[in-house]
Scaffold this active site. Sequence first.
Site, PDB file in Angstrom:
ATOM      1  N   ARG A 125     -31.780  45.642  25.504  1.00  0.00           N
ATOM      2  CA  ARG A 125     -33.283  45.890  25.616  1.00  0.00           C
ATOM      3  C   ARG A 125     -33.682  44.901  26.828  1.00  0.00           C
ATOM      4  NH1 ARG A 125     -34.291  45.058  19.257  1.00  0.00           N
ATOM      5  NH2 ARG A 125     -32.077  44.215  19.542  1.00  0.00           N
TER       6      ARG A 125
ATOM      7  N   ALA B 233     -42.779  10.725  71.731  1.00  0.00           N
ATOM      8  CA  ALA B 233     -43.181  12.162  71.323  1.00  0.00           C
ATOM      9  C   ALA B 233     -42.451  13.252  71.860  1.00  0.00           C
ATOM     10  CB  ALA B 233     -44.829  12.260  71.389  1.00  0.00           C
TER      11      ALA B 233
ATOM     12  N   ASN C 178     -41.422   4.842  59.440  1.00  0.00           N
ATOM     13  CA  ASN C 178     -42.265   6.274  59.323  1.00  0.00           C
ATOM     14  C   ASN C 178     -41.995   7.253  60.519  1.00  0.00           C
ATOM     15  OD1 ASN C 178     -44.883   7.681  59.781  1.00  0.00           O
ATOM     16  ND2 ASN C 178     -45.970   5.898  59.052  1.00  0.00           N
TER      17      ASN C 178
HETATM   18  C1  UD1 Z   1     -31.034  40.668  13.938  1.00  0.00           C
HETATM   19  C2  UD1 Z   1     -31.029  41.023  12.427  1.00  0.00           C
HETATM   20  C3  UD1 Z   1     -32.509  41.051  12.045  1.00  0.00           C
HETATM   21  C4  UD1 Z   1     -33.432  39.897  12.290  1.00  0.00           C
HETATM   22  C5  UD1 Z   1     -33.279  39.532  13.895  1.00  0.00           C
HETATM   23  C6  UD1 Z   1     -34.026  38.174  14.132  1.00  0.00           C
HETATM   24  C7  UD1 Z   1     -28.996  42.121  11.889  1.00  0.00           C
HETATM   25  C8  UD1 Z   1     -28.294  43.512  11.890  1.00  0.00           C
HETATM   26  N1  UD1 Z   1     -30.308  42.110  12.191  1.00  0.00           N
HETATM   27  O1  UD1 Z   1     -31.621  41.969  14.694  1.00  0.00           O
HETATM   28  O2  UD1 Z   1     -32.471  41.483  10.447  1.00  0.00           O
HETATM   29  O3  UD1 Z   1     -34.785  40.178  11.949  1.00  0.00           O
HETATM   30  O4  UD1 Z   1     -31.844  39.770  14.270  1.00  0.00           O
HETATM   31  O5  UD1 Z   1     -33.956  38.045  15.413  1.00  0.00           O
HETATM   32  O6  UD1 Z   1     -28.279  41.289  12.023  1.00  0.00           O
HETATM   33  N2  UD1 Z   1     -24.493  39.847  18.364  1.00  0.00           N
HETATM   34  C9  UD1 Z   1     -23.117  39.736  18.388  1.00  0.00           C
HETATM   35  N3  UD1 Z   1     -22.416  40.733  18.185  1.00  0.00           N
HETATM   36  C10 UD1 Z   1     -22.845  41.954  17.992  1.00  0.00           C
HETATM   37  C11 UD1 Z   1     -24.390  42.064  18.108  1.00  0.00           C
HETATM   38  C12 UD1 Z   1     -25.024  41.141  18.127  1.00  0.00           C
HETATM   39  O7  UD1 Z   1     -22.837  38.574  18.767  1.00  0.00           O
HETATM   40  O8  UD1 Z   1     -22.061  42.875  17.750  1.00  0.00           O
HETATM   41  C13 UD1 Z   1     -25.503  38.763  18.570  1.00  0.00           C
HETATM   42  C14 UD1 Z   1     -26.534  38.820  19.750  1.00  0.00           C
HETATM   43  O9  UD1 Z   1     -26.074  38.501  20.993  1.00  0.00           O
HETATM   44  C15 UD1 Z   1     -27.731  38.189  19.167  1.00  0.00           C
HETATM   45  C16 UD1 Z   1     -27.860  38.191  17.879  1.00  0.00           C
HETATM   46  O10 UD1 Z   1     -26.480  38.547  17.586  1.00  0.00           O
HETATM   47  O11 UD1 Z   1     -27.750  36.815  19.903  1.00  0.00           O
HETATM   48  C17 UD1 Z   1     -28.814  39.066  17.060  1.00  0.00           C
HETATM   49  O12 UD1 Z   1     -28.395  40.411  17.674  1.00  0.00           O
HETATM   50  P1  UD1 Z   1     -29.584  41.303  18.044  1.00  0.00           P
HETATM   51  O13 UD1 Z   1     -28.902  42.714  18.550  1.00  0.00           O
HETATM   52  O14 UD1 Z   1     -30.544  40.855  19.037  1.00  0.00           O
HETATM   53  O15 UD1 Z   1     -30.011  41.686  16.411  1.00  0.00           O
HETATM   54  P2  UD1 Z   1     -31.786  42.168  16.275  1.00  0.00           P
HETATM   55  O16 UD1 Z   1     -31.856  43.477  16.517  1.00  0.00           O
HETATM   56  O17 UD1 Z   1     -32.383  41.341  16.851  1.00  0.00           O
HETATM   57 MG    MG Z   2     -32.300  39.783  18.507  1.00  0.00          MG
END
Ligand code: UD1
Ligand code: MG
Length: 461
Positions: free
Chosen positions: A25, A421, A375
């Site tokens: 995103r 200068a 200066n």
């Molecule tokens: C997640 C939570 C959601 C919560 C939100 C809060 C899940 C399924 N959902 O959603 O309930 O409200 O965070 O911010 O957990 N990541 C990995 N490996 C992966 C996928 C993600 O390390 O395979 C890491 C991402 O880099 C990120 C974090 O996990 O830092 C959260 O992932 P993201 O995809 O942002 O989850 P959200 O949709 O925000």
């Molecule tokens: Mg997130």
Amino acid sequence: MNRASISGVTLAPTVLILAAGQGTRMRSRTPKVLHELCGIPMVLWPVRAALTAGAGRVVVVDSPERALESVLPEGVQLAVQPRTDGTGGAVVAGVAQLDSAGAGDNAPVVVLSGDVPLVSAEAIDELVRAHEESGAGATMASTVLDDPSGYGRVVRDQHGDVERVVETKAAGDATPEQLRIREVNTGIYVFAADALREVLPRLSADNAQGELYLPQTLDLIRAGGGAVAAHTIADRRLVLGVNDRAALAQVRGLAQEAIHARHTAAGVSIVNPGATVIDVDVEIGQDTVIEPFSTIKGHTSIGAGCTVRHSYLVDCVLEDGVSVGPFAYLRPGAILRRGAKAGTFVEIKNSDIGPGAKIPHLSYIGDADVGEGTNLGASTITANYDGVEKHRTTIGKRVHGSVHVSLVAPVTVGDDAYTGAGSVIVEDVPPGALGIARARQTNKAGYAKQPKDESLNSERR
Ligand code: UD1
Ligand code: MG
């Protein structure tokens, strides 16, 4: 905050920071958690909070490209999640790393998200305490948002206990009724190590995104007879998730406010905070005034009683009583000693400007040492680069540099010397001498009254 302050916990918690997601995103070629937030990569914010909270171990979960490895501080481990199969998969990878490192003890496991950067050490500490007190298998940090869109929603049963979290990123997980819930999962949890280890192998990808959702561990712990607690974090600013650039800008605004508040409380005047950018690692002394439209980046260190007006500073050092700007650009390695001045339209790079030395107008000083009390006149330029190599310019103490002087490095101007200068100084000027290097002027008497014939025109050119 230190380990001892985490009451009732015999083992300092292990902190896993999930950061392997693509961050689609963000629409960026840079991994989401490497986007800069007030001078450091976003992921370092939760890493620092974890270390400040007294974590026994910090493990960051990265993708197989290991893009985060080079930014992590020493002592922080990297785990690799082989496929981005969801936040549950990320925790599986983190726990596997702990086990393979022989660190699979019973310390509580705190899970943070690399994209929830403003979490504080105090909030982590508070959550760990709440977890210890409840004795639950897992404690989730939740908060209530006016606009909960994009977050997982906390579904509670008729007793008010947490039943589960439903995801909302893709259609199909949440019902329209659940979409109206404003209590959200912050993505921050504490797990009892054994409860987490027991349920991780049972996560399924049977959901709208076909991923292993970490919040499913809560259902599984409950189904196995364990308790799941929710701890509300009242300050919702701490738990904002960054999923796109609009959220990054919002979070940056909050982080900047906190940085300003820290300096202001320590006696720094920031005349217009909304028009001032200061990175998180910048240091500023008491009674320094930062005027509007200034940007202070990196590891810049500013002493006490300085004034910075409408200027751009990167990785430079200002001792006490230094005056900068308006419209100065101080680049890495610029050191302005006590009481020195860099004035209007002045650029300084990798140079040591001595105590009380002044470079007031329209100058470029690069790779130079300028002595105390010197200066330099308007439009002094160091010619530091011969097209192949950079060379240093050495200017002594109490030098009177005139205007429009080029100093062709390597060159030395001795103590108490003068320059004329418009000089192009290519040879050393001895101490106390006047160095003057320019063509002599000739005046053509009566020139204006002469017929404008060809020969005169050619002289004019
Ligand atoms: C997640 C939570 C959601 C919560 C939100 C809060 C899940 C399924 N959902 O959603 O309930 O409200 O965070 O911010 O957990 N990541 C990995 N490996 C992966 C996928 C993600 O390390 O395979 C890491 C991402 O880099 C990120 C974090 O996990 O830092 C959260 O992932 P993201 O995809 O942002 O989850 P959200 O949709 O925000
Ligand atoms: Mg997130």
